[in-house]
Design a protein around this motif. Structure first.
Motif, PDB file in Angstrom:
ATOM      1  N   GLY A  81       0.802  -1.308  -0.043  1.00 22.01           N
ATOM      2  CA  GLY A  81      -0.047   0.035  -0.083  1.00 22.01           C
ATOM      3  C   GLY A  81       0.691   1.231   0.154  1.00 22.01           C
ATOM      4  O   GLY A  81       0.268   2.367   0.460  1.00 22.01           O
ATOM      5  N   LEU A  82       2.019   1.296  -0.428  1.00 22.33           N
ATOM      6  CA  LEU A  82       2.692   2.340  -0.495  1.00 22.33           C
ATOM      7  C   LEU A  82       2.833   2.847  -2.026  1.00 22.33           C
ATOM      8  O   LEU A  82       2.363   2.395  -2.909  1.00 22.33           O
ATOM      9  CB  LEU A  82       4.452   1.938  -0.128  1.00 22.33           C
ATOM     10  CG  LEU A  82       4.401   1.412   1.206  1.00 22.33           C
ATOM     11  CD1 LEU A  82       6.005   0.920   1.401  1.00 22.33           C
ATOM     12  CD2 LEU A  82       4.157   2.390   2.389  1.00 22.33           C
ATOM     13  N   ASP A  83       3.487   4.135  -2.161  1.00 20.83           N
ATOM     14  CA  ASP A  83       3.532   4.896  -3.291  1.00 20.83           C
ATOM     15  C   ASP A  83       4.835   4.594  -4.123  1.00 20.83           C
ATOM     16  O   ASP A  83       5.816   5.081  -3.849  1.00 20.83           O
ATOM     17  CB  ASP A  83       3.496   6.351  -3.154  1.00 20.83           C
ATOM     18  CG  ASP A  83       3.451   7.239  -4.203  1.00 20.83           C
ATOM     19  OD1 ASP A  83       3.293   6.451  -5.497  1.00 20.83           O
ATOM     20  OD2 ASP A  83       3.180   8.510  -4.282  1.00 20.83           O
ATOM     21  N   PHE A  84       4.640   3.638  -5.326  1.00 23.48           N
ATOM     22  CA  PHE A  84       5.880   3.449  -6.074  1.00 23.48           C
ATOM     23  C   PHE A  84       6.297   4.666  -6.560  1.00 23.48           C
ATOM     24  O   PHE A  84       7.518   4.542  -6.940  1.00 23.48           O
ATOM     25  CB  PHE A  84       5.688   2.380  -7.139  1.00 23.48           C
ATOM     26  CG  PHE A  84       6.652   1.760  -7.549  1.00 23.48           C
ATOM     27  CD1 PHE A  84       7.519   1.072  -7.105  1.00 23.48           C
ATOM     28  CD2 PHE A  84       7.082   2.222  -9.249  1.00 23.48           C
ATOM     29  CE1 PHE A  84       8.684   0.558  -7.796  1.00 23.48           C
ATOM     30  CE2 PHE A  84       8.175   1.645  -9.913  1.00 23.48           C
ATOM     31  CZ  PHE A  84       8.809   1.040  -9.077  1.00 23.48           C
ATOM     32  N   SER A  85       5.773   5.597  -7.001  1.00 23.11           N
ATOM     33  CA  SER A  85       6.504   6.714  -7.656  1.00 23.11           C
ATOM     34  C   SER A  85       7.568   7.411  -6.675  1.00 23.11           C
ATOM     35  O   SER A  85       8.345   7.746  -7.174  1.00 23.11           O
ATOM     36  CB  SER A  85       5.377   7.832  -7.867  1.00 23.11           C
ATOM     37  OG  SER A  85       4.796   8.482  -6.864  1.00 23.11           O
ATOM     38  N   LYS A  86       7.449   7.174  -5.428  1.00 20.48           N
ATOM     39  CA  LYS A  86       8.467   7.671  -4.601  1.00 20.48           C
ATOM     40  C   LYS A  86       9.872   6.846  -4.841  1.00 20.48           C
ATOM     41  O   LYS A  86      10.894   7.277  -4.725  1.00 20.48           O
ATOM     42  CB  LYS A  86       7.935   7.532  -3.166  1.00 20.48           C
ATOM     43  CG  LYS A  86       7.062   8.739  -2.831  1.00 20.48           C
ATOM     44  CD  LYS A  86       6.420   8.766  -1.424  1.00 20.48           C
ATOM     45  CE  LYS A  86       5.508   9.765  -1.200  1.00 20.48           C
ATOM     46  NZ  LYS A  86       4.996   9.755   0.328  1.00 20.48           N
ATOM     47  N   VAL A  87       9.577   5.479  -5.029  1.00 24.01           N
ATOM     48  CA  VAL A  87      10.550   4.638  -5.348  1.00 24.01           C
ATOM     49  C   VAL A  87      11.441   5.296  -6.630  1.00 24.01           C
ATOM     50  O   VAL A  87      12.700   5.248  -6.721  1.00 24.01           O
ATOM     51  CB  VAL A  87      10.311   3.084  -5.470  1.00 24.01           C
ATOM     52  CG1 VAL A  87      11.298   2.225  -6.079  1.00 24.01           C
ATOM     53  CG2 VAL A  87       9.412   2.549  -4.116  1.00 24.01           C
TER      54      VAL A  87
END
Length: 83
Positions: free
Chosen positions: A68-74
């Motif tokens: 449930g995390l934001d992949f765009s931050k990766v």
């Protein structure tokens, strides 16, 4: 279940530790590497995990989404490292 998450759970890494690891990954991939080293995973399993990720980098995205995390931050953190 994502194979990365399965390996972590197999080695008794708690859900909280897993979420913290991937949260750190979204902010600072180098710091995430240090955390991985502190999880107590045997070197041969850690090597297996790294080979799995190198053969299929999309597994990281799948794990991040599953948590449930934001992949765009990766992606943003990766771009910052590439500079």
């Amino acid at each position: 279940m994502n194979p990365i998450l399965a390996i972590l759970k197999e080695h008794k890494v708690s859900d909280t530790q897993i979420k913290d690891l991937f949260q750190t990954l979204t902010q600072n991939p180098m710091a995430a590497m240090a955390i991985i080293g502190q999880l107590g995973i045997p070197p041969e399993k850690l090597q297996q995990l790294m080979a799995l990720v190198m053969q299929n980098p999309a597994l990281i995205k799948e794990a991040v989404v599953e948590l449930g995390l934001d992949f765009s931050k990766v992606e943003a953190a990766k771009a910052q490292l590439d500079k």
